[in-house]
Design a protein around this motif. Sequence first.
Motif, PDB file in Angstrom:
ATOM      1  N   ARG A  78       0.838  -1.211   0.000  1.00  0.00           N
ATOM      2  CA  ARG A  78       0.000   0.000   0.000  1.00  0.00           C
ATOM      3  C   ARG A  78       0.867   1.253   0.000  1.00  0.00           C
ATOM      4  NH1 ARG A  78      -3.779   1.449   4.960  1.00  0.00           N
ATOM      5  NH2 ARG A  78      -1.710   1.623   5.851  1.00  0.00           N
ATOM      6  N   GLN A  79       1.931   1.261   0.785  1.00  0.00           N
ATOM      7  CA  GLN A  79       2.821   2.422   0.799  1.00  0.00           C
ATOM      8  C   GLN A  79       3.463   2.635  -0.576  1.00  0.00           C
ATOM      9  OE1 GLN A  79       6.760   2.416   2.807  1.00  0.00           O
ATOM     10  NE2 GLN A  79       5.865   4.069   4.053  1.00  0.00           N
ATOM     11  N   ALA A  80       3.807   1.540  -1.246  1.00  0.00           N
ATOM     12  CA  ALA A  80       4.469   1.630  -2.551  1.00  0.00           C
ATOM     13  C   ALA A  80       3.548   2.173  -3.630  1.00  0.00           C
ATOM     14  CB  ALA A  80       4.998   0.256  -2.961  1.00  0.00           C
ATOM     15  N   VAL A  81       2.272   1.785  -3.610  1.00  0.00           N
ATOM     16  CA  VAL A  81       1.376   2.135  -4.726  1.00  0.00           C
ATOM     17  C   VAL A  81       0.249   3.095  -4.339  1.00  0.00           C
ATOM     18  CG1 VAL A  81       1.890  -0.024  -5.917  1.00  0.00           C
ATOM     19  CG2 VAL A  81      -0.134   0.096  -4.460  1.00  0.00           C
ATOM     20  N   GLY A  82       0.094   3.392  -3.064  1.00  0.00           N
ATOM     21  CA  GLY A  82      -0.916   4.351  -2.637  1.00  0.00           C
ATOM     22  C   GLY A  82      -2.223   3.741  -2.180  1.00  0.00           C
ATOM     23  N   GLU A  83      -2.748   2.821  -2.934  1.00  0.00           N
ATOM     24  CA  GLU A  83      -3.982   2.117  -2.549  1.00  0.00           C
ATOM     25  C   GLU A  83      -3.952   0.718  -3.138  1.00  0.00           C
ATOM     26  OE1 GLU A  83      -7.349   3.509  -5.617  1.00  0.00           O
ATOM     27  OE2 GLU A  83      -6.566   5.138  -4.369  1.00  0.00           O
ATOM     28  N   LEU A  84      -4.503  -0.224  -2.397  1.00  0.00           N
ATOM     29  CA  LEU A  84      -4.404  -1.637  -2.782  1.00  0.00           C
ATOM     30  C   LEU A  84      -5.234  -1.996  -4.001  1.00  0.00           C
ATOM     31  CD1 LEU A  84      -4.313  -3.245   0.773  1.00  0.00           C
ATOM     32  CD2 LEU A  84      -2.391  -2.828  -0.787  1.00  0.00           C
ATOM     33  N   SER A  85      -6.188  -1.164  -4.377  1.00  0.00           N
ATOM     34  CA  SER A  85      -6.971  -1.451  -5.583  1.00  0.00           C
ATOM     35  C   SER A  85      -6.107  -1.375  -6.846  1.00  0.00           C
ATOM     36  CB  SER A  85      -8.167  -0.507  -5.691  1.00  0.00           C
ATOM     37  OG  SER A  85      -7.731   0.829  -5.773  1.00  0.00           O
ATOM     38  N   LYS A  86      -4.909  -0.833  -6.751  1.00  0.00           N
ATOM     39  CA  LYS A  86      -3.986  -0.786  -7.885  1.00  0.00           C
ATOM     40  C   LYS A  86      -3.287  -2.127  -8.123  1.00  0.00           C
ATOM     41  CE  LYS A  86      -3.118   4.160  -7.605  1.00  0.00           C
ATOM     42  NZ  LYS A  86      -2.125   5.213  -7.392  1.00  0.00           N
ATOM     43  N   VAL A  87      -3.422  -3.053  -7.184  1.00  0.00           N
ATOM     44  CA  VAL A  87      -2.814  -4.377  -7.332  1.00  0.00           C
ATOM     45  C   VAL A  87      -3.637  -5.185  -8.323  1.00  0.00           C
ATOM     46  CG1 VAL A  87      -2.295  -6.549  -6.154  1.00  0.00           C
ATOM     47  CG2 VAL A  87      -1.792  -4.359  -5.035  1.00  0.00           C
ATOM     48  N   LYS A  88      -2.983  -5.634  -9.389  1.00  0.00           N
ATOM     49  CA  LYS A  88      -3.652  -6.498 -10.373  1.00  0.00           C
ATOM     50  C   LYS A  88      -3.674  -7.946  -9.903  1.00  0.00           C
ATOM     51  CE  LYS A  88      -2.722  -3.729 -14.446  1.00  0.00           C
ATOM     52  NZ  LYS A  88      -2.121  -3.695 -15.780  1.00  0.00           N
ATOM     53  N   ARG A  89      -2.593  -8.328  -9.183  1.00  0.00           N
ATOM     54  CA  ARG A  89      -2.518  -9.705  -8.703  1.00  0.00           C
ATOM     55  C   ARG A  89      -1.392  -9.839  -7.697  1.00  0.00           C
ATOM     56  NH1 ARG A  89      -1.782 -15.422 -11.921  1.00  0.00           N
ATOM     57  NH2 ARG A  89      -2.219 -16.663 -10.087  1.00  0.00           N
ATOM     58  N   ILE A  90      -1.647 -10.622  -6.657  1.00  0.00           N
ATOM     59  CA  ILE A  90      -0.558 -11.062  -5.783  1.00  0.00           C
ATOM     60  C   ILE A  90       0.038 -12.281  -6.477  1.00  0.00           C
ATOM     61  CG2 ILE A  90       0.106 -11.960  -3.532  1.00  0.00           C
ATOM     62  CD1 ILE A  90      -0.820  -9.042  -3.417  1.00  0.00           C
ATOM     63  N   VAL A  91       1.295 -12.171  -6.866  1.00  0.00           N
ATOM     64  CA  VAL A  91       1.930 -13.216  -7.663  1.00  0.00           C
ATOM     65  C   VAL A  91       2.557 -14.287  -6.786  1.00  0.00           C
ATOM     66  CG1 VAL A  91       3.717 -13.667  -9.409  1.00  0.00           C
ATOM     67  CG2 VAL A  91       2.372 -11.555  -9.514  1.00  0.00           C
ATOM     68  N   ARG A  92       3.248 -13.857  -5.726  1.00  0.00           N
ATOM     69  CA  ARG A  92       4.009 -14.825  -4.937  1.00  0.00           C
ATOM     70  C   ARG A  92       4.067 -14.419  -3.472  1.00  0.00           C
ATOM     71  NH1 ARG A  92       6.924 -19.233  -5.853  1.00  0.00           N
ATOM     72  NH2 ARG A  92       8.829 -19.669  -4.708  1.00  0.00           N
ATOM     73  N   LEU A  93       3.951 -15.422  -2.641  1.00  0.00           N
ATOM     74  CA  LEU A  93       4.127 -15.316  -1.201  1.00  0.00           C
ATOM     75  C   LEU A  93       5.294 -16.209  -0.822  1.00  0.00           C
ATOM     76  CD1 LEU A  93       3.362 -15.076   1.872  1.00  0.00           C
ATOM     77  CD2 LEU A  93       1.644 -16.845   1.427  1.00  0.00           C
ATOM     78  N   GLU A  94       6.250 -15.656  -0.105  1.00  0.00           N
ATOM     79  CA  GLU A  94       7.338 -16.467   0.447  1.00  0.00           C
ATOM     80  C   GLU A  94       7.310 -16.295   1.952  1.00  0.00           C
ATOM     81  OE1 GLU A  94      11.024 -15.498  -1.532  1.00  0.00           O
ATOM     82  OE2 GLU A  94      10.245 -16.227  -3.453  1.00  0.00           O
ATOM     83  N   GLY A  95       7.245 -17.397   2.656  1.00  0.00           N
ATOM     84  CA  GLY A  95       7.203 -17.362   4.112  1.00  0.00           C
ATOM     85  C   GLY A  95       8.347 -18.139   4.708  1.00  0.00           C
ATOM     86  N   THR A  96       9.012 -17.532   5.661  1.00  0.00           N
ATOM     87  CA  THR A  96      10.095 -18.183   6.402  1.00  0.00           C
ATOM     88  C   THR A  96       9.660 -18.271   7.852  1.00  0.00           C
ATOM     89  OG1 THR A  96      11.718 -17.197   4.916  1.00  0.00           O
ATOM     90  CG2 THR A  96      12.547 -18.097   6.977  1.00  0.00           C
ATOM     91  N   MET A  97       9.821 -19.452   8.445  1.00  0.00           N
ATOM     92  CA  MET A  97       9.398 -19.665   9.823  1.00  0.00           C
ATOM     93  C   MET A  97      10.529 -20.245  10.651  1.00  0.00           C
ATOM     94  SD  MET A  97       5.619 -21.193   9.107  1.00  0.00           S
ATOM     95  CE  MET A  97       5.840 -21.539   7.374  1.00  0.00           C
ATOM     96  N   TRP A  98      10.441 -19.983  11.935  1.00  0.00           N
ATOM     97  CA  TRP A  98      11.365 -20.564  12.902  1.00  0.00           C
ATOM     98  C   TRP A  98      10.596 -21.653  13.619  1.00  0.00           C
ATOM     99  CZ3 TRP A  98      13.506 -18.011  17.931  1.00  0.00           C
ATOM    100  CH2 TRP A  98      14.695 -18.638  18.313  1.00  0.00           C
ATOM    101  N   VAL A  99      10.952 -22.897  13.332  1.00  0.00           N
ATOM    102  CA  VAL A  99      10.190 -24.023  13.869  1.00  0.00           C
ATOM    103  C   VAL A  99      11.102 -25.009  14.585  1.00  0.00           C
ATOM    104  CG1 VAL A  99       8.427 -23.852  12.064  1.00  0.00           C
ATOM    105  CG2 VAL A  99      10.338 -25.415  11.754  1.00  0.00           C
TER     106      VAL A  99
END
Length: 151
Positions: A78-99
């Motif tokens: 949101r900070q990068a583009v101003g408003e989330l409606s400008k997002v056409k698609r979330i392409v990738r999620l990368e998650g790192t966990m401490w397990v």
Amino acid sequence: MTPEERIAKMGLVLPEAAGAVANYVPWAISGNVVMTSGNLPWRDGKLAYAGKIGRELSGEDGYRSCQLSCLNAIAQIRQAVGELSKVKRIVRLEGTMWVDESFKEHPKCLNGASDLINEAFGDKGQHTRMIYTNPVMPFDCTSLVVLYAEI
């Protein structure tokens, strides 16, 4: 409804984007893709989740930690583009966990982030994802989330 409205409907508050904790930028835009740096489970400037999932924290805590880390990543977008409606698609999620080495439910924990993305962005939220684990995490945090979004 906008993604911001959907997030609020979930009972979540989209925070202000956190600043960098070292020598990097929190997000970058290249062409039509915004990429976030790693986002921790910050709440009001403090880590809300610290410790190993499966040892100090439960799998449900891991889910909530991943959700909060993702909420912070969405705030970066949101900070990068101003408003989330400008997002056409979330392409990738990368998650790192401490397990803990005995914990095997990583995918369920990262669903905290995926469920948030899918609810907030609807069809535009259908994303690829990758799960990592680290033997040590920054600040002993439980989760770290990176997002790539087409804008």
